[in-house]
Design an enzyme around this catalytic site. Structure first.
Site, short mmCIF file in Angstrom:
data_model
loop_
_atom_site.label_atom_id
_atom_site.label_comp_id
_atom_site.label_asym_id
_atom_site.label_seq_id
_atom_site.Cartn_x
_atom_site.Cartn_y
_atom_site.Cartn_z
N THR A 1 -3.51 -9.01 10.35
CA THR A 1 -4.42 -8.48 9.34
C THR A 1 -5.73 -9.25 9.35
OG1 THR A 1 -4.79 -8.16 6.96
CG2 THR A 1 -3.29 -9.94 7.58
N SER A 2 -6.82 -8.53 9.15
CA SER A 2 -8.14 -9.16 9.11
C SER A 2 -8.44 -9.74 7.74
CB SER A 2 -9.22 -8.12 9.46
OG SER A 2 -9.21 -7.06 8.50
N ASN B 1 -2.84 -13.68 15.10
CA ASN B 1 -3.85 -12.62 15.17
C ASN B 1 -4.53 -12.62 16.53
OD1 ASN B 1 -4.70 -10.53 13.49
ND2 ASN B 1 -5.45 -11.92 11.92
N HIS C 1 0.81 -1.22 0.00
CA HIS C 1 0.00 0.00 0.00
C HIS C 1 0.84 1.27 0.00
CE1 HIS C 1 -3.62 -2.41 1.77
NE2 HIS C 1 -3.53 -2.51 0.47
#
Length: 244
Positions: A189-190, A214, A119
């Site tokens: 991260t989801s 997670n 990103h």
């Protein structure tokens, strides 16, 4: 964190020919950077569709820089022991690279060498008017929002806004890293933000193994091993067990 799960994760890492990591906001929260979507995150103060799109920037860059001004501060954060632990895994040959959705540069600060910033990054800035490029160090010498020295237009950080495409070069680096990957270490991260969210399914569909770290696991249906809890606890556990 259960030692038997740590041991199983280590076995998978050692068995893998090419293990790659996919990381998200959860790996940086222990460095003091709130998850953008969390309770105290950036999007609790700024509407992402009002401040986080290229359309918004082009329409009113000064307004968007109200949000970016607070965002730039995250580059002062320091890598946590989990970031440093992932660099150790790379040094030991158990991890060949990292695909990160984060823009904070903490993996590199922590010592990781092969990092794809999916990103983008807050480390560089571009003038959309004349194409001039600037470093973060240059930008921080002046008041915000920063202006181009050549044409005086307001600079844009080289991060990917919500309505922007992932650059072709970044996609190419990602595909190259994943081409021979047979294990994916997913951390923090989801797996909801496209197109990065497709990566675990891609690895799973070609027969690769997935280890998930997670606080709130998102890949129970895909993961061979789930280490539920803090990123630093899991990575430190793996590194410590390897040292024994």
């Amino acid at each position: 964190m259960p030692e038997d799960l740590i041991d199983k994760a280590i076995i998978l890492l050692k068995q893998a020919h090419n293990a790659v990591a996919l990381t998200g906001a959860g790996v940086s929260t222990e460095s003091g950077i709130p998850d953008f979507s969390g309770k105290n995150g950036l999007w609790s103060r700024f509407d992402p569709y009002e401040y986080g799109t290229m359309g918004a920037f082009l329409a009113d860059p000064e307004k968007v820089w109200r949000m970016l001004s607070s965002l730039v501060k995250i580059v002062d954060a320091e890598p946590n022991t989990g970031h440093k632990g992932m660099a150790v895994l790379e040094e030991k040959g158990l991890l060949t690279g990292i695909i990160t959705q984060n823009i904070d540069g903490l993996h590199q600060k922590g010592g990781s060498r092969n990092v794809v910033e999916f990103h983008g990054s807050l480390d560089t800035f571009t003038c959309l008017s004349c194409g001039e490029n600037y470093s973060l160090a240059h930008v921080r010498k002046y008041s915000l929002p920063p202006h181009c020295a050549t044409c005086d237009a307001i600079l844009k950080p080289d991060i990917i806004f919500y309505d922007e495409r992932i650059p072709d070069m970044v996609f190419a680096k990602t595909q190259q890293m994943l081409a021979s990957a047979d294990l994916l270490l997913v951390a923090g991260t989801s797996c909801k933000v496209e197109p990065a969210a497709r990566i675990p399914l891609h690895i799973h569909n070609k027969g690769g193994k997935i280890i998930e770290i997670n606080k709130e696991p998102a890949l129970n249906h895909l993961a061979a091993i789930t280490l539920e809890g803090n990123f630093t606890t899991a990575i430190n556990g793996i590194v410590d067990r390897l040292a024994k």
